[in-house]
Design an enzyme around this catalytic site. Sequence first.
Site, short mmCIF file in Angstrom:
data_model
loop_
_atom_site.label_atom_id
_atom_site.label_comp_id
_atom_site.label_asym_id
_atom_site.label_seq_id
_atom_site.Cartn_x
_atom_site.Cartn_y
_atom_site.Cartn_z
N ARG A 46 0.85 -1.20 0.00
CA ARG A 46 0.00 0.00 0.00
C ARG A 46 0.88 1.24 0.00
O ARG A 46 0.62 2.22 -0.69
CB ARG A 46 -0.97 0.00 1.20
CG ARG A 46 -1.68 1.34 1.37
CD ARG A 46 -2.97 1.28 2.18
NE ARG A 46 -2.93 0.39 3.32
CZ ARG A 46 -2.29 0.63 4.47
NH1 ARG A 46 -1.63 1.75 4.65
NH2 ARG A 46 -2.32 -0.26 5.44
N TYR A 98 -16.97 16.36 -15.05
CA TYR A 98 -17.34 14.93 -15.10
C TYR A 98 -18.37 14.61 -14.00
O TYR A 98 -18.20 15.01 -12.85
CB TYR A 98 -16.07 14.09 -14.91
CG TYR A 98 -16.33 12.61 -14.88
CD1 TYR A 98 -16.66 11.93 -16.05
CD2 TYR A 98 -16.27 11.90 -13.69
CE1 TYR A 98 -16.92 10.58 -16.03
CE2 TYR A 98 -16.53 10.53 -13.67
CZ TYR A 98 -16.86 9.88 -14.84
OH TYR A 98 -17.13 8.54 -14.81
N ASP A 170 -8.15 18.19 -14.61
CA ASP A 170 -8.44 16.83 -15.05
C ASP A 170 -8.07 16.78 -16.54
O ASP A 170 -8.73 17.38 -17.38
CB ASP A 170 -9.92 16.50 -14.83
CG ASP A 170 -10.29 15.09 -15.26
OD1 ASP A 170 -9.60 14.53 -16.12
OD2 ASP A 170 -11.29 14.56 -14.74
N LYS A 195 -9.08 5.69 -19.53
CA LYS A 195 -9.42 6.18 -20.86
C LYS A 195 -8.18 6.09 -21.78
O LYS A 195 -7.71 5.00 -22.01
CB LYS A 195 -9.97 7.59 -20.75
CG LYS A 195 -11.01 7.78 -19.61
CD LYS A 195 -12.29 6.99 -19.80
CE LYS A 195 -13.18 6.95 -18.57
NZ LYS A 195 -13.54 8.20 -17.97
C1 LIG Z 1 -13.99 8.59 -16.62
C2 LIG Z 1 -13.60 9.90 -16.10
C3 LIG Z 1 -13.32 10.10 -14.72
C4 LIG Z 1 -13.50 8.98 -13.69
O1 LIG Z 1 -12.56 7.98 -13.87
P1 LIG Z 1 -12.79 6.43 -13.50
O2 LIG Z 1 -11.52 5.81 -13.93
O3 LIG Z 1 -14.01 5.97 -14.24
O4 LIG Z 1 -13.02 6.35 -12.02
C5 LIG Z 1 -12.91 11.36 -14.33
N1 LIG Z 1 -12.78 12.38 -15.20
C6 LIG Z 1 -13.05 12.22 -16.52
C7 LIG Z 1 -12.89 13.39 -17.43
C8 LIG Z 1 -13.47 10.99 -17.01
O5 LIG Z 1 -13.75 10.87 -18.31
#
Ligand SMILES: *Cc1c(COP(=O)(O)O)cnc(C)c1O
Length: 381
Positions: A46, A98, A170, A195
């Site tokens: 961890r 998001y 982000d 993604k």
């Molecule tokens: C999918 C997404 C998230 C969340 O991520 P997860 O891996 O699904 O927890 C946060 N910000 C954006 C822009 C996203 O497309």
Amino acid sequence: MKIESLVIHGGKDGDEYTGAVNVPIYQTSTFKQEKLGVNKGYEYSRTGNPTREAVEKLISDLEEGQSGFAFASGMAAITAVLSLFKTGDKIIISNNVYGGTFRVLDKVFNHFNIGYKIVDTSKVQEIRDNIDKDVKAIYIESPTNPLMDITDIKLVSSIAKENNLLTIVDNTFMTPYLQKPLTLGADIVLHSATKYLGGHSDLVAGLVVVNNKDLAEKLHFIQNSTGGVLGPFDSFLLIRGIKTLAVRMDRHTDNAKKIASLLNHRKEIEKVYYPGLEEHIGHEVQKKQASGYGAIISFVINEKYDYKKFIENLKLITFGESLGGVESLICHPASMTHAAIPYEIRQKVGIVDNLIRLSVGIENGDDLIEDLLKALEGSEK
Ligand SMILES: *Cc1c(COP(=O)(O)O)cnc(C)c1O
């Protein structure tokens, strides 16, 4: 080293003990300690694991930051970053942030009295007007999902600095291959690595990079204390995905450019949201702060056509949530990703029922165009 090489050789380049060209999967929870207080740098996974450390160093190199952190999902990464704040603090967030980010603030962090203010961050005056003594950070996405609004990261970061606020970006939609928020003045950059970074729709992961030692120490403390870490096998998969980021993003972007300009001239389409189009309101800022326009396109289907039929007609493009994978994915924001937003607000911000979001994959561009055109032509009411 240029980024095309860095995605392959950045972080830890292979295994120093055996010469293996890939970092091994250290599938272990604990590490043998030589004697009291003496170890090889690892005690418990961890706190630190060599495979996770490799992906953490890699993302830090790619974003040109001080330290990177890997989490079990994008939401775990966002939760760790939000854990930097205290009772009474407020965070300014982009108005089409998001959905999961909005939900964790609205339904979880509000229990701890950490608040938010929703602002159109593409309009700097709105940001300035909303800064008060409780506001401690500005949290932005650029481009936003699904309407592809662009925020000037350099300008927002400078306003944040003037007011002693943190800038958090982000960067999921762009990846460091196209945009590096820390070099534009942001303090923290984060990703849903599920993604584009992972890139193959085969893992869920989150990454954070910070630009200074103080934030790095705080984030490491939070990561170890709250424990939402990325496991060794998923860390390995993520490293494997990142190696091809540059070639994938080039193909994603090429396909998206072609599709956006085609859709823009079709009678079946009312409006196209893609920052690569010259008439897009954020085009100039995007051109200045990023090296490409990405591969997410949103578009509104004309009322004479049936958007449900259009979706059903598609053969190659997959109907589903998520984005950023090698395969093209299409979704219906009003009933899927943004269903939690009340109807009136959706109408007001532009997330109308006939809005479609397309994550353009890396298939042959002409195949994608053929699929889209056939589906559109067959969707007349
Ligand atoms: C999918 C997404 C998230 C969340 O991520 P997860 O891996 O699904 O927890 C946060 N910000 C954006 C822009 C996203 O497309």
